[in-house]
Design a protein around this motif. Structure first.
Motif, PDB file in Angstrom:
ATOM      1  N   ASP A 133       0.796  -1.087  -0.059  1.00  0.00           N
ATOM      2  CA  ASP A 133      -0.162   0.182   0.087  1.00  0.00           C
ATOM      3  C   ASP A 133       0.878   1.273   0.054  1.00  0.00           C
ATOM      4  N   GLU A 134       1.836   1.449   0.842  1.00  0.00           N
ATOM      5  CA  GLU A 134       2.760   2.327   1.137  1.00  0.00           C
ATOM      6  C   GLU A 134       3.628   2.618  -0.348  1.00  0.00           C
ATOM      7  N   LEU A 135       3.941   1.641  -0.793  1.00  0.00           N
ATOM      8  CA  LEU A 135       4.891   1.793  -1.963  1.00  0.00           C
ATOM      9  C   LEU A 135       4.191   2.146  -3.391  1.00  0.00           C
ATOM     10  N   VAL A 136       3.102   1.619  -3.612  1.00  0.00           N
ATOM     11  CA  VAL A 136       2.019   1.777  -4.775  1.00  0.00           C
ATOM     12  C   VAL A 136       1.556   3.160  -4.413  1.00  0.00           C
ATOM     13  N   ALA A 137       0.994   3.836  -3.234  1.00  0.00           N
ATOM     14  CA  ALA A 137       0.653   5.088  -2.894  1.00  0.00           C
ATOM     15  C   ALA A 137       1.732   6.111  -3.427  1.00  0.00           C
ATOM     16  N   ARG A 138       2.894   5.776  -3.122  1.00  0.00           N
ATOM     17  CA  ARG A 138       3.988   6.721  -3.584  1.00  0.00           C
ATOM     18  C   ARG A 138       4.063   7.020  -5.015  1.00  0.00           C
ATOM     19  N   ALA A 139       4.012   5.826  -5.684  1.00  0.00           N
ATOM     20  CA  ALA A 139       4.091   5.872  -7.091  1.00  0.00           C
ATOM     21  C   ALA A 139       2.793   6.385  -7.815  1.00  0.00           C
ATOM     22  N   VAL A 140       1.711   6.245  -7.041  1.00  0.00           N
ATOM     23  CA  VAL A 140       0.348   6.916  -7.654  1.00  0.00           C
ATOM     24  C   VAL A 140       0.490   8.207  -7.471  1.00  0.00           C
ATOM     25  N   ARG A 141       1.003   8.736  -6.371  1.00  0.00           N
ATOM     26  CA  ARG A 141       0.947  10.483  -6.350  1.00  0.00           C
ATOM     27  C   ARG A 141       2.101  10.949  -7.249  1.00  0.00           C
ATOM     28  N   ILE A 142       2.838  10.216  -7.756  1.00  0.00           N
ATOM     29  CA  ILE A 142       3.920  10.857  -8.716  1.00  0.00           C
ATOM     30  C   ILE A 142       3.301  10.736 -10.047  1.00  0.00           C
ATOM     31  N   ILE A 143       2.475   9.950 -10.519  1.00  0.00           N
ATOM     32  CA  ILE A 143       1.854   9.713 -11.741  1.00  0.00           C
ATOM     33  C   ILE A 143       0.454  10.258 -11.900  1.00  0.00           C
ATOM     34  N   SER A 144      -0.213  10.543 -11.087  1.00  0.00           N
ATOM     35  CA  SER A 144      -1.624  10.954 -10.990  1.00  0.00           C
ATOM     36  C   SER A 144      -1.801  12.283 -11.930  1.00  0.00           C
ATOM     37  N   GLY A 145      -0.951  13.000 -12.044  1.00  0.00           N
ATOM     38  CA  GLY A 145      -0.781  14.210 -12.890  1.00  0.00           C
ATOM     39  C   GLY A 145      -0.599  14.143 -14.143  1.00  0.00           C
ATOM     40  N   ILE A 146      -0.297  12.739 -14.708  1.00  0.00           N
ATOM     41  CA  ILE A 146      -0.197  12.564 -16.231  1.00  0.00           C
ATOM     42  C   ILE A 146      -1.319  12.104 -16.657  1.00  0.00           C
ATOM     43  N   ASP A 147      -1.689  12.746 -17.906  1.00  0.00           N
ATOM     44  CA  ASP A 147      -2.835  12.356 -18.679  1.00  0.00           C
ATOM     45  C   ASP A 147      -2.727  11.157 -19.447  1.00  0.00           C
ATOM     46  N   ASP A 148      -1.637  10.864 -20.169  1.00  0.00           N
ATOM     47  CA  ASP A 148      -1.302   9.829 -20.895  1.00  0.00           C
ATOM     48  C   ASP A 148      -0.559   8.845 -20.280  1.00  0.00           C
ATOM     49  N   LEU A 149      -1.093   7.987 -19.673  1.00  0.00           N
ATOM     50  CA  LEU A 149      -0.762   6.823 -18.736  1.00  0.00           C
ATOM     51  C   LEU A 149      -0.195   5.805 -19.637  1.00  0.00           C
ATOM     52  N   ALA A 150      -0.730   5.736 -20.758  1.00  0.00           N
ATOM     53  CA  ALA A 150      -0.205   4.488 -21.753  1.00  0.00           C
ATOM     54  C   ALA A 150       1.187   4.887 -22.208  1.00  0.00           C
ATOM     55  N   ALA A 151       1.223   6.165 -22.478  1.00  0.00           N
ATOM     56  CA  ALA A 151       2.669   6.578 -22.936  1.00  0.00           C
ATOM     57  C   ALA A 151       3.855   6.354 -21.820  1.00  0.00           C
ATOM     58  N   LEU A 152       3.333   6.690 -20.582  1.00  0.00           N
ATOM     59  CA  LEU A 152       4.252   6.704 -19.466  1.00  0.00           C
ATOM     60  C   LEU A 152       4.721   5.291 -19.336  1.00  0.00           C
ATOM     61  N   LEU A 153       3.695   4.211 -19.252  1.00  0.00           N
ATOM     62  CA  LEU A 153       4.093   2.766 -19.120  1.00  0.00           C
ATOM     63  C   LEU A 153       4.991   2.370 -20.074  1.00  0.00           C
ATOM     64  N   ASP A 154       4.667   2.734 -21.464  1.00  0.00           N
ATOM     65  CA  ASP A 154       5.684   2.385 -22.602  1.00  0.00           C
ATOM     66  C   ASP A 154       6.935   2.687 -22.477  1.00  0.00           C
ATOM     67  N   HIS A 155       7.074   4.152 -21.932  1.00  0.00           N
ATOM     68  CA  HIS A 155       8.562   4.531 -21.775  1.00  0.00           C
ATOM     69  C   HIS A 155       9.357   3.773 -20.808  1.00  0.00           C
ATOM     70  N   VAL A 156       8.678   3.284 -19.536  1.00  0.00           N
ATOM     71  CA  VAL A 156       8.971   2.388 -18.738  1.00  0.00           C
ATOM     72  C   VAL A 156       9.318   1.246 -19.188  1.00  0.00           C
ATOM     73  N   LEU A 157       8.482   0.628 -19.884  1.00  0.00           N
ATOM     74  CA  LEU A 157       8.741  -0.847 -20.097  1.00  0.00           C
ATOM     75  C   LEU A 157       9.953  -0.927 -21.409  1.00  0.00           C
ATOM     76  N   GLU A 158      10.360  -0.033 -22.236  1.00  0.00           N
ATOM     77  CA  GLU A 158      11.321   0.079 -23.227  1.00  0.00           C
ATOM     78  C   GLU A 158      12.366  -0.290 -22.896  1.00  0.00           C
ATOM     79  N   PRO A 159      13.146   0.256 -21.966  1.00  0.00           N
ATOM     80  CA  PRO A 159      14.452  -0.397 -21.645  1.00  0.00           C
ATOM     81  C   PRO A 159      14.444  -1.259 -20.538  1.00  0.00           C
ATOM     82  N   GLY A 160      13.218  -1.832 -20.065  1.00  0.00           N
ATOM     83  CA  GLY A 160      13.071  -2.574 -18.848  1.00  0.00           C
ATOM     84  C   GLY A 160      13.766  -3.993 -19.182  1.00  0.00           C
ATOM     85  N   ALA A 161      13.667  -4.943 -18.062  1.00  0.00           N
ATOM     86  CA  ALA A 161      14.164  -6.240 -18.277  1.00  0.00           C
ATOM     87  C   ALA A 161      13.268  -7.064 -18.336  1.00  0.00           C
ATOM     88  N   VAL A 162      11.911  -6.597 -18.721  1.00  0.00           N
ATOM     89  CA  VAL A 162      10.907  -7.749 -18.957  1.00  0.00           C
ATOM     90  C   VAL A 162      10.379  -7.699 -20.548  1.00  0.00           C
TER      91      VAL A 162
END
Length: 462
Positions: free
Chosen positions: A171-200
């Protein structure tokens, strides 16, 4: 004449040498656009600088300089290119802040899953639950996960997996992440940026899309131009193909399958953030009963993998009604599973190695797929390795369809082949026309033949 090199240009470097399709992707335009320019202006378009006759390589900087000579061409490229605008800068800044904020408590490989869970909760909170401002605090995260999991049960599995991988309370960790991203309109673009260089990531480099993926996306739009009530990807990976080919106005619910639970959950979030209802199922699509039937079925599995133990055990049973799947490769298992998963009037598309078209061990199954009209088309495409450039031929099988959804003669199979990436755009345009019932739109580039089922069976018997 050939366009001279730009002033001060001593010669292209290896990083500058690309195929035309790669240049088109880098410029943000369709491969057919740049291929048409080359055809219309054969004496003006820059000449190949390296490569072979089957895969010529051009200097990106020379082609770009040639495009800039004509305002209309330059404007098209500038309009298509993804610019570094304010929204992009905000997304990148947020991604960097997320990584900095989470690195002490989250293993690097698990960062995409934490961000995906947070993005899914923000999306669902905005879209369905009307979350109040204090709903993003740690005390409200568990409630949000519980409420969201009613309609998206895979989200609970994602939360459980994330919780097992981190050192702090979920709960604590996800809440921190949520507060950081809650102002972003295009969440799909945000996740794509995170995934591009990721290990998965699974498959090609983040900077490249395979020719097979381009072809598959194009063919989906051709066989289902008006969209489809339901769709499934039997080997979804990160759902790159469906995420591009479908939109919130083209698809009903999408069902994603992958043997890797982490991958299929991330893929499901990508769909969810694009406004597409989604279900995620982790498991072996080739084992047990075939998946539910859908109007569109897609499978782009890892090439060269043997059948799973469950699939091998089912070989020779009603699970694979067209015939033996063979034990050297899972290709025919995927084709038959896609056919079984395709609803009446629906269409299935499966990517395999092109060698599956001549595998002696599965000859009877291929004949049976042709004989009963299940196989409607095969398109072979070149797939260059993103780093080495080595080309592997892949086959895209099209199964299902009927007279109401396909313009091909009912007793025929369409066979098409693109020898190079540069031919692929033309082949895909011809596929769209032939599938739609247009007899011919020209024959430059690649090959195409509409062959009767009887002739195809006879030729395969020799």
């Amino acid at each position: 004449m050939t366009t001279p090199r730009p002033a001060g240009h001593d010669g292209p470097t290896s990083d500058d040498l690309l195929g035309l399709s790669q240049i088109a992707r880098r410029l943000g335009i369709g491969p057919s656009v740049i291929s048409n320019w080359k055809t219309r202006y054969p004496t003006e378009f820059p000449a190949p600088r390296s490569g072979t006759s089957g895969r010529p390589l051009y200097s990106f900087s020379e082609v770009r300089a040639w495009i800039e000579q004509v305002p209309g061409r330059a404007a098209l490229v500038r309009a298509a290119a993804p610019g570094a605008d304010a929204d992009d800068a905000e997304v990148m800044s947020t991604v960097n802040r997320l990584r900095e904020e989470l690195r002490a408590d989250v293993p690097v490989r698990d960062v995409p899953s934490v961000v995906a869970l947070a993005a899914a909760l923000v999306h669902i909170g905005r879209d369905r639950l009307e979350v109040p401002n204090d709903g993003w605090e740690a005390a409200g995260i568990a409630r949000l996960i519980s409420e969201a999991s009613v309609s998206d049960p895979w989200l609970f599995d994602l939360a459980a997996r994330v919780s097992a991988s981190i050192s702090r309370p979920l709960d604590e960790l996800v809440a921190r992440a949520v507060r950081i991203i809650s102002g972003i309109d295009d969440l799909a673009a945000l996740l794509d940026h995170v995934l591009e260089p990721g290990a998965v990531r699974r498959g090609a480099d983040a900077e490249h899309r395979s020719a097979a993926e381009e072809a598959l996306s194009s063919m989906i739009r051709s066989v289902a131009p008006q969209g489809f009530p339901s769709a499934t990807d039997l080997a979804s990976g990160l759902a790159t193909v469906l995420a591009e080919a479908v939109g919130d106005e083209r698809a009903g619910k999408v069902e994603l399958h992958d043997i890797d639970d982490e991958i299929v959950q991330l893929a499901a979030v990508r769909m969810l953030l694009r406004g597409i209802p989604v279900d995620a199922i982790a498991g072996d699509s080739l084992g047990g009963d075939p998946p539910r039937r859908h109007d569109l079925v897609v499978a782009e599995p890892v090439i060269g993998v043997r059948p799973s133990k469950a699939a091998a055990a089912a070989d020779g049973t009603s699970r694979y009604p067209w015939g033996a799947i063979g034990l050297a490769s899972a290709d025919m298992a995927w084709v038959q599973t896609a056919a079984l998963s395709t609803a009446p009037g629906g269409v299935g598309l499966v990517v395999t190695a092109a060698t599956a078209l001549a595998d002696a061990a599965t000859k009877d199954a291929r004949r049976a797929l042709v004989a009963d009209g299940t196989l409607r088309a095969v398109v072979t495409v070149p797939s260059p390795h993103p780093r080495t450039g080595a080309v592997t031929d892949l086959a895209i099988w099209v199964v299902g369809a009927d007279a109401a959804t396909c313009g091909l003669p009912a007793d025929s199979v369409l066979l098409m082949h693109a020898r190079t990436e540069d031919e692929l755009a033309t082949v895909l345009e011809r596929f769209r026309a032939l599938w739609g019932g247009t007899p011919s739109i020209g024959s430059d580039g690649g090959s195409a033949a509409v062959v009767s089922r009887a002739d195809l069976i006879e030729s395969g018997s020799r």
